[in-house]
Design a protein around this motif. Structure first.
Motif, PDB file in Angstrom:
ATOM      1  N   UNK A   1      61.057  53.876  44.291  1.00 13.52           N
ATOM      2  CA  UNK A   1      61.836  53.538  43.111  1.00 13.52           C
ATOM      3  C   UNK A   1      61.861  52.022  42.975  1.00 13.52           C
ATOM      4  N   UNK A   2      61.704  51.557  41.779  1.00 11.31           N
ATOM      5  CA  UNK A   2      61.669  50.129  41.522  1.00 11.31           C
ATOM      6  C   UNK A   2      63.038  49.491  41.787  1.00 11.31           C
ATOM      7  N   UNK A   3      62.982  48.341  42.429  1.00 11.78           N
ATOM      8  CA  UNK A   3      64.217  47.620  42.757  1.00 11.78           C
ATOM      9  C   UNK A   3      64.984  47.245  41.486  1.00 11.78           C
ATOM     10  N   UNK A   4      64.288  46.888  40.432  1.00  8.87           N
ATOM     11  CA  UNK A   4      64.953  46.491  39.186  1.00  8.87           C
ATOM     12  C   UNK A   4      65.688  47.665  38.532  1.00  8.87           C
ATOM     13  N   UNK A   5      65.158  48.865  38.653  1.00 13.07           N
ATOM     14  CA  UNK A   5      65.829  50.050  38.098  1.00 13.07           C
ATOM     15  C   UNK A   5      67.141  50.287  38.839  1.00 13.07           C
ATOM     16  N   UNK A   6      67.086  50.189  40.163  1.00  7.39           N
ATOM     17  CA  UNK A   6      68.297  50.390  40.964  1.00  7.39           C
ATOM     18  C   UNK A   6      69.303  49.285  40.674  1.00  7.39           C
ATOM     19  N   UNK A   7      68.829  48.051  40.575  1.00  7.19           N
ATOM     20  CA  UNK A   7      69.717  46.918  40.277  1.00  7.19           C
ATOM     21  C   UNK A   7      70.398  47.119  38.918  1.00  7.19           C
TER      22      UNK A   7
ATOM     23  N   UNK B   1      76.270  40.660  48.702  1.00  6.17           N
ATOM     24  CA  UNK B   1      75.904  41.474  49.866  1.00  6.17           C
ATOM     25  C   UNK B   1      76.065  42.958  49.566  1.00  6.17           C
ATOM     26  N   UNK B   2      77.141  43.323  48.897  1.00  3.88           N
ATOM     27  CA  UNK B   2      77.381  44.725  48.560  1.00  3.88           C
ATOM     28  C   UNK B   2      76.281  45.250  47.644  1.00  3.88           C
ATOM     29  N   UNK B   3      75.910  44.469  46.638  1.00  2.00           N
ATOM     30  CA  UNK B   3      74.865  44.897  45.713  1.00  2.00           C
ATOM     31  C   UNK B   3      73.540  45.087  46.436  1.00  2.00           C
ATOM     32  N   UNK B   4      73.175  44.134  47.290  1.00  3.94           N
ATOM     33  CA  UNK B   4      71.900  44.232  47.998  1.00  3.94           C
ATOM     34  C   UNK B   4      71.892  45.407  48.980  1.00  3.94           C
ATOM     35  N   UNK B   5      73.014  45.664  49.646  1.00  2.39           N
ATOM     36  CA  UNK B   5      73.084  46.807  50.560  1.00  2.39           C
ATOM     37  C   UNK B   5      72.938  48.113  49.790  1.00  2.39           C
ATOM     38  N   UNK B   6      73.553  48.193  48.607  1.00  3.36           N
ATOM     39  CA  UNK B   6      73.448  49.392  47.784  1.00  3.36           C
ATOM     40  C   UNK B   6      71.999  49.627  47.370  1.00  3.36           C
ATOM     41  N   UNK B   7      71.353  48.571  46.889  1.00  3.48           N
ATOM     42  CA  UNK B   7      69.967  48.689  46.443  1.00  3.48           C
ATOM     43  C   UNK B   7      69.072  49.125  47.595  1.00  3.48           C
ATOM     44  N   UNK B   8      69.246  48.501  48.743  1.00  2.57           N
ATOM     45  CA  UNK B   8      68.441  48.854  49.918  1.00  2.57           C
ATOM     46  C   UNK B   8      68.692  50.311  50.336  1.00  2.57           C
ATOM     47  N   UNK B   9      69.941  50.733  50.286  1.00  2.00           N
ATOM     48  CA  UNK B   9      70.275  52.115  50.646  1.00  2.00           C
ATOM     49  C   UNK B   9      69.632  53.122  49.720  1.00  2.00           C
ATOM     50  N   UNK B  10      69.646  52.843  48.431  1.00  2.00           N
ATOM     51  CA  UNK B  10      69.022  53.754  47.468  1.00  2.00           C
ATOM     52  C   UNK B  10      67.516  53.789  47.678  1.00  2.00           C
ATOM     53  N   UNK B  11      66.928  52.633  47.887  1.00  2.00           N
ATOM     54  CA  UNK B  11      65.486  52.598  48.122  1.00  2.00           C
ATOM     55  C   UNK B  11      65.114  53.368  49.386  1.00  2.00           C
ATOM     56  N   UNK B  12      65.896  53.206  50.437  1.00  2.00           N
ATOM     57  CA  UNK B  12      65.637  53.938  51.678  1.00  2.00           C
ATOM     58  C   UNK B  12      65.762  55.445  51.457  1.00  2.00           C
TER      59      UNK B  12
END
Length: 88
Positions: free
Chosen positions: A1-7, A71-82
């Motif tokens: 999934x694209x990082x920009x979509x999750x962001x 930090x919260x936003x980046x952790x969320x994005x990383x979690x969704x990507x994982x």
């Protein structure tokens, strides 16, 4: 999934996601109580120093809040990507 979509999803639902993530984290709640206690102690000291001291405290707290939000936003994005990488 694209990082920009999750962001983009995160930005649209940011307040809801922060409430869910942070309010269920006992570590966060403990740190928040410590911060409130420290600010209350500082208030008594800052009253004697005037407006400039309040501005400095405000800048420090604003910077802290920005760091936590990032930090919260980046952790969320990383979690969704994982999570979605499992299906790849």
């Amino acid at each position: 999934m694209e990082k920009e979509v999750v962001r983009s999803y995160y930005v649209q639902h940011e307040s809801e996601l922060e409430d869910v993530c942070l309010m269920n984290d006992p570590g966060y709640q403990e740190r928040e109580q410590e911060l409130k206690k420290a600010v209350a102690e500082l208030e008594t000291l800052l009253k004697g120093f005037g407006h400039e001291a309040w501005q400095k405290l405000d800048r420090v707290l604003t910077a802290q809040n920005c760091c936590e939000a990032y930090a919260l936003r980046e952790m969320y994005i990383k979690g969704v990507q994982d999570a979605f990488s499992v299906f790849d």
